[in-house]
Design a protein around this motif. Structure first.
Motif, mmCIF file in Angstrom:
data_model
loop_
_atom_site.group_PDB
_atom_site.id
_atom_site.type_symbol
_atom_site.label_atom_id
_atom_site.label_comp_id
_atom_site.label_asym_id
_atom_site.label_seq_id
_atom_site.Cartn_x
_atom_site.Cartn_y
_atom_site.Cartn_z
ATOM 1 N N CYS A 1 30.018 -60.093 -5.148
ATOM 2 C CA CYS A 1 29.553 -61.469 -5.353
ATOM 3 C C CYS A 1 29.240 -62.042 -3.970
ATOM 4 O O CYS A 1 30.117 -62.601 -3.305
ATOM 5 N N TRP A 2 28.014 -61.845 -3.545
ATOM 6 C CA TRP A 2 27.619 -62.215 -2.178
ATOM 7 C C TRP A 2 27.461 -63.723 -2.060
ATOM 8 O O TRP A 2 26.966 -64.376 -2.976
ATOM 9 N N LYS A 3 27.854 -64.235 -0.911
ATOM 10 C CA LYS A 3 27.620 -65.660 -0.639
ATOM 11 C C LYS A 3 26.604 -65.770 0.492
ATOM 12 O O LYS A 3 26.848 -65.313 1.598
ATOM 13 N N TRP A 4 25.491 -66.420 0.198
ATOM 14 C CA TRP A 4 24.423 -66.579 1.185
ATOM 15 C C TRP A 4 24.515 -67.925 1.870
ATOM 16 O O TRP A 4 24.796 -68.937 1.229
ATOM 17 N N PHE A 5 24.287 -67.931 3.162
ATOM 18 C CA PHE A 5 24.228 -69.153 3.978
ATOM 19 C C PHE A 5 25.502 -69.983 3.795
ATOM 20 O O PHE A 5 25.459 -71.192 3.587
ATOM 21 N N ARG A 6 26.629 -69.291 3.866
ATOM 22 C CA ARG A 6 27.919 -69.926 3.598
ATOM 23 C C ARG A 6 28.172 -71.102 4.534
ATOM 24 O O ARG A 6 27.972 -71.007 5.742
ATOM 25 N N GLY A 7 28.589 -72.186 3.935
ATOM 26 C CA GLY A 7 28.915 -73.373 4.712
ATOM 27 C C GLY A 7 27.733 -74.319 4.901
ATOM 28 O O GLY A 7 27.922 -75.476 5.266
ATOM 29 N N GLY A 8 26.501 -73.815 4.626
ATOM 30 C CA GLY A 8 25.321 -74.683 4.740
ATOM 31 C C GLY A 8 25.305 -75.708 3.617
ATOM 32 O O GLY A 8 25.876 -75.478 2.555
ATOM 33 N N LYS A 9 24.660 -76.844 3.877
ATOM 34 C CA LYS A 9 24.574 -77.891 2.846
ATOM 35 C C LYS A 9 23.134 -78.346 2.664
ATOM 36 O O LYS A 9 22.415 -78.564 3.650
ATOM 37 N N LEU A 10 22.742 -78.494 1.397
ATOM 38 C CA LEU A 10 21.380 -78.923 1.078
ATOM 39 C C LEU A 10 21.323 -79.452 -0.351
ATOM 40 O O LEU A 10 22.311 -79.356 -1.087
ATOM 41 N N ASN A 11 20.183 -80.020 -0.720
ATOM 42 C CA ASN A 11 19.980 -80.433 -2.105
ATOM 43 C C ASN A 11 18.589 -79.982 -2.555
ATOM 44 O O ASN A 11 17.596 -80.209 -1.848
ATOM 45 N N ALA A 12 18.517 -79.352 -3.726
ATOM 46 C CA ALA A 12 17.246 -78.791 -4.205
ATOM 47 C C ALA A 12 16.258 -79.897 -4.569
ATOM 48 O O ALA A 12 15.054 -79.784 -4.314
ATOM 49 N N SER A 13 16.737 -80.968 -5.161
ATOM 50 C CA SER A 13 15.860 -82.074 -5.549
ATOM 51 C C SER A 13 15.273 -82.725 -4.293
ATOM 52 O O SER A 13 14.072 -83.034 -4.224
ATOM 53 N N TYR A 14 16.089 -82.885 -3.278
ATOM 54 C CA TYR A 14 15.604 -83.433 -2.000
ATOM 55 C C TYR A 14 14.503 -82.538 -1.423
ATOM 56 O O TYR A 14 13.470 -83.017 -0.960
ATOM 57 N N ASN A 15 14.724 -81.236 -1.477
ATOM 58 C CA ASN A 15 13.756 -80.305 -0.903
ATOM 59 C C ASN A 15 12.444 -80.238 -1.684
ATOM 60 O O ASN A 15 11.403 -79.942 -1.120
ATOM 61 N N CYS A 16 12.526 -80.493 -2.995
ATOM 62 C CA CYS A 16 11.315 -80.427 -3.820
ATOM 63 C C CYS A 16 10.589 -81.768 -3.877
ATOM 64 O O CYS A 16 9.452 -81.823 -4.349
ATOM 65 N N ILE A 17 11.238 -82.864 -3.488
ATOM 66 C CA ILE A 17 10.607 -84.183 -3.628
ATOM 67 C C ILE A 17 10.704 -85.005 -2.340
ATOM 68 O O ILE A 17 9.705 -85.220 -1.660
ATOM 69 N N ASP A 18 11.900 -85.471 -2.027
ATOM 70 C CA ASP A 18 12.065 -86.492 -0.977
ATOM 71 C C ASP A 18 11.408 -86.116 0.350
ATOM 72 O O ASP A 18 10.796 -86.942 1.010
ATOM 73 N N ARG A 19 11.565 -84.857 0.711
ATOM 74 C CA ARG A 19 11.090 -84.499 2.050
ATOM 75 C C ARG A 19 9.562 -84.524 2.152
ATOM 76 O O ARG A 19 9.022 -84.461 3.244
ATOM 77 N N HIS A 20 8.872 -84.591 1.002
ATOM 78 C CA HIS A 20 7.408 -84.638 1.046
ATOM 79 C C HIS A 20 6.870 -86.071 1.098
ATOM 80 O O HIS A 20 5.665 -86.270 1.297
ATOM 81 N N LEU A 21 7.728 -87.056 0.865
ATOM 82 C CA LEU A 21 7.223 -88.416 0.651
ATOM 83 C C LEU A 21 6.555 -89.005 1.891
ATOM 84 O O LEU A 21 5.537 -89.693 1.785
ATOM 85 N N ALA A 22 7.127 -88.755 3.046
ATOM 86 C CA ALA A 22 6.604 -89.404 4.251
ATOM 87 C C ALA A 22 5.107 -89.151 4.418
ATOM 88 O O ALA A 22 4.346 -90.063 4.718
ATOM 89 N N LYS A 23 4.689 -87.913 4.162
ATOM 90 C CA LYS A 23 3.270 -87.608 4.378
ATOM 91 C C LYS A 23 2.464 -87.499 3.094
ATOM 92 O O LYS A 23 1.244 -87.619 3.117
ATOM 93 N N ASN A 24 3.118 -87.215 1.980
ATOM 94 C CA ASN A 24 2.361 -86.830 0.780
ATOM 95 C C ASN A 24 2.741 -87.575 -0.493
ATOM 96 O O ASN A 24 2.596 -87.032 -1.584
ATOM 97 N N LYS A 25 3.214 -88.802 -0.381
ATOM 98 C CA LYS A 25 3.695 -89.423 -1.616
ATOM 99 C C LYS A 25 2.588 -89.660 -2.628
ATOM 100 O O LYS A 25 2.845 -89.705 -3.820
ATOM 101 N N ASN A 26 1.345 -89.765 -2.197
ATOM 102 C CA ASN A 26 0.250 -90.006 -3.138
ATOM 103 C C ASN A 26 -0.369 -88.736 -3.684
ATOM 104 O O ASN A 26 -1.330 -88.778 -4.453
ATOM 105 N N LYS A 27 0.155 -87.614 -3.284
ATOM 106 C CA LYS A 27 -0.398 -86.342 -3.716
ATOM 107 C C LYS A 27 0.109 -85.981 -5.112
ATOM 108 O O LYS A 27 1.246 -86.302 -5.455
ATOM 109 N N THR A 28 -0.697 -85.280 -5.915
ATOM 110 C CA THR A 28 -0.228 -84.862 -7.236
ATOM 111 C C THR A 28 0.817 -83.764 -7.097
ATOM 112 O O THR A 28 0.552 -82.731 -6.475
ATOM 113 N N ALA A 29 1.972 -84.017 -7.678
ATOM 114 C CA ALA A 29 3.004 -82.986 -7.729
ATOM 115 C C ALA A 29 2.804 -82.139 -8.982
ATOM 116 O O ALA A 29 2.873 -80.915 -8.949
ATOM 117 N N ILE A 30 2.568 -82.831 -10.116
ATOM 118 C CA ILE A 30 2.458 -82.129 -11.398
ATOM 119 C C ILE A 30 1.225 -82.614 -12.157
ATOM 120 O O ILE A 30 1.025 -83.820 -12.330
#
Ligand code: WTA
Length: 676
Positions: free
Chosen positions: A78-107
């Protein structure tokens, strides 16, 4: 392009790889814009640099905190990848794009009815809707980090919104394919101990509005009988007031999301800072036993892996319109409709309905109207599209740069039609071999660097080191012309972490067969068993023959069902082919073949002979089929897979089992009538 890929195949190999003599090169225009072209790739991703090469994948994401260790092997396997790192998937798929691309079509959401409006959801709108729904999940449903929630929804914008809202809160989602029955859904609710189920009132399929909520009323009842109470049934409404089941509200349990959401207008939810190794979702898949297993995928490893695969193999750029025709209820949809494309800030297409509704040109109209540049589907769909509308693509003005095939081996004949007619001879094709368990690709070509070879998935993708073993654990070298069990030598971040609640089954099914020391903490001792049979050619390209149990053994010779089917498909009249093993007292089994014809052709004794002869000519007498049946259609699941199990039962005069869940149950009796 490196010269070493254009190797000559040996004579022995040509005998086996009877149709695989062709290579196709990507166009200079594609290579020029490709995300990955690097002559040092093989060195960079050699096992000597494992596991550090995977930090490159993780760096595609935004982290709250970097990892302490790339790969923690202390709880092998049972491998653990990037142990101890912290992140959020929703942030990575949405929030981080807002500064430059909030008006872009996501879906882009395309409803099945062409009279309904196509929705274009911007990244800003996705952000607002995910936040508001996350507030509802937390406050009205009481969900918190680590809880499981079952989602039984059709293809809709609300499905990724629901998944991303769960991810924002650290709630583990378990999406069940919308076409699954109440009892299949209940099994998954029970196994994951979900006390919240999320559904939708209705959806269109083949032009009919299907009442969906009623299925989940039943699922709740079935789960409760087994001791798993569903406290909350959250119901998204697309057609308020239209379905009778909406009237059957269970007081205290059912929450109409559209009404409840009004309470959370303007709400913003801070994303949970998840540890990389905390689970993101469960995806149930069938195994050798009857009980489905919940493949548990982690947050950091999975997201890093699918983002890298989307970038380097799918070649997604932020300006691409990317259309994967899979259902989000399967792993392909999770990785390549939702998480991968959104993490890269692309525009992803969600189409509600069936590819041929209301006519054979529908897919190509969607591609034309939305300006789709990357198209992703399965051989089953390609064969179906070829069957109903072989000339349709030429009528539409779309321009694919890249096309994907996934899920089953693709016959070279079908590959060539996909390339020439759908891709108009210009698009590159990647044949991606992988599994629910693997999160992302195992084998495929890097499209700007490696030649395509119809019928072969390609070598391991960067970082993946496949190896083929025979039954005794001896390595079958490339070019040996022999099939074996394909394993992966190294762990990789996209691999599932365990089977939910069943570590023992995880270890036994995937790691036991070639493990040398069960106490070892060294990853080298734990090759991952895919359960597929495959052959590696001298050029390192892998041809997947099918599940180990799909290989037919005739007089001690192994024949891939797909090999025989490909041969049948070289006959121009044949649209689809499925072969099944029939028990034979001397040979063990022998193949029996079912084919359906392309429009405009009629069954005849001559045609049956022509198909039978094609197999003998292409492969040899060893593959001679006991019978060739020309059937009006194949028995198929709702997701379009041919049910070889049903054909096998008919051929062997056995019990076909419950066929009511098929898309076309009526065909079973018709075929039985022909075989008896
Ligand atoms: C088969 C789908 C040949 C294989 C992503 C595997 C393939 C199973 C390919 C996993 C391919 C998938 N060529 N065979 N390109 N892709 N398979 O879990 O037998 O639904 O083990 O994942 O599909 O199916 P699953």
């Amino acid at each position: 392009m490196s010269e070493k890929n254009i190797v000559e195949t040996s004579a022995a190999e040509i005998a086996v790889h009877w149709q695989e003599e062709d290579y196709f090169a990507p166009s200079p225009a594609f290579i020029h814009q490709a995300n990955l072209v690097d002559e040092t790739l093989a060195d960079r991703f050699s096992l000597d640099n494992f596991p550090d090469y995977y930090t490159e994948f993780a760096e595609l994401l935004t982290w709250y905190k970097y990892w302490d260790e790339v790969l923690d092997t202390s709880d092998a396997p049972c491998w653990k990848w990037f142990r101890g790192g912290k992140l959020n998937a929703s942030y990575n798929c949405i929030d981080r794009h807002l500064a430059k691309n909030k008006n872009k079509t996501a879906i882009h959401f395309v409803p099945e009815l062409e009279t309904e409006r196509v929705d274009h959801i911007t990244y800003q709108e996705l952000y607002v809707r995910v936040n508001e729904f996350a507030a509802l999940l937390r406050n009205s449903a009481g969900l918190k980090r680590g809880d499981r929630v079952t989602i039984h929804m059709p293809m809709s914008v609300e499905l990724p919104i629901t998944m991303l809202a769960c991810a924002r809160l650290g709630v583990i989602h378990s999406v069940v394919f919308g076409g699954f029955s109440a009892s299949a859904c209940a099994d998954r609710i029970i196994d994951s101990n979900s006390r919240v189920l999320i559904t939708m009132d209705a959806y269109y399929r083949g032009g009919k509005l299907l009442d969906h909520k009623t299925v989940d009323n039943e699922a709740c009842g079935l789960a409760e009988k087994e001791g798993q109470k569903v406290d909350k049934l959250l119901v998204w409404q697309r057609y308020p007031g239209k379905m009778s089941s909406n009237a059957e509200i269970v007081e205290g349990r059912d929450v109409i999301v559209n009404d409840e959401l009004k309470k959370y207008y303007g709400a913003r939810i801070e994303p949970e800072q998840m540890l990389a190794e905390e689970p993101l979702f469960l995806m149930y898949t069938s195994g050798t036993t009857g009980k489905p297993k919940g493949a548990q995928h982690g947050t950091g490893g999975y997201l890093a892996y699918v983002t890298a695969m989307s970038k380097y193999i799918q070649d997604i750029h932020p300006e691409d319109v990317y259309w994967c025709m899979a259902d989000i209820g399967w792993i392909t949809g999770h990785s390549f409709i939702v998480y991968g494309p959104l993490a890269l800030c692309a525009s992803t297409v969600i189409y509600e309905g069936i590819p041929t509704y209301p006519d054979a040109g529908r897919c190509w109209r969607i591609a034309q109207d939305l300006g789709v540049s990357i198209f992703h589907t399965a051989p089953t769909a390609i064969r179906a599209l070829r069957k109903v509308g072989p000339d349709e693509p030429a009528k539409y003005n779309y321009n694919f740069k890249h096309m994907t095939t996934v899920g089953e081996p693709i016959e070279p004949e079908v590959w060539k039609w996909y390339h020439k007619v759908v891709g108009k001879g210009k698009a590159v094709i990647v044949d991606t071999y992988w599994q629910t368990e693997t999160g992302g690709f195992l084998c495929a070509t890097v499209p700007g660097m490696q030649l395509m070879k119809p019928g072969s998935a390609g070598p391991g993708v960067p970082g993946i080191h496949p190896i083929i073993y025979d039954e005794n654990g001896t390595v079958i070298p490339p070019g040996a012309g022999k099939a074996g069990n394909i394993c992966i030598q190294n762990p990789w971040p996209g691999c599932f972490q365990t089977i939910w609640g069943n570590r023992e089954r995880f270890v036994d099914t995937y790691f036991k067969m070639y493990n040398k020391n069960p106490n070892s903490k060294d990853w080298r001792d734990w090759p991952y068993l895919t359960g597929d049979a495959a052959m590696e050619a001298a050029d390192g390209y892998i041809r997947v023959l099918g599940r180990i149990d799909d290989v037919i053994n005739v007089s001690g010779h192994r024949l891939g069902t797909k090999e025989i089917e490909s041969a049948a498909l070289t006959v121009p009249e044949v649209a689809e082919a499925a072969v099944v093993p029939v028990i034979h007292e001397v040979k063990g089994t022998e193949p029996e073949l079912y084919v359906s014809l392309r429009p405009g052709f009629e069954p005849s004794a001559e045609l049956r002979q022509k198909v039978a002869d094609a197999i003998v000519t292409q492969i040899g007498k060893i593959a001679r089929c006991k019978n060739v049946y020309i059937v009006p259609d194949m028995p198929k699941t709702r997701s379009g897979k041919i049910m070889r199990r049903v054909l096998g039962a008919i051929s062997n005069k056995g019990d076909v089992g419950n066929v009511m869940t098929l898309a076309n149950p009526e065909i079973v009796d018709q075929i039985k009538g022909m075989v008896d």
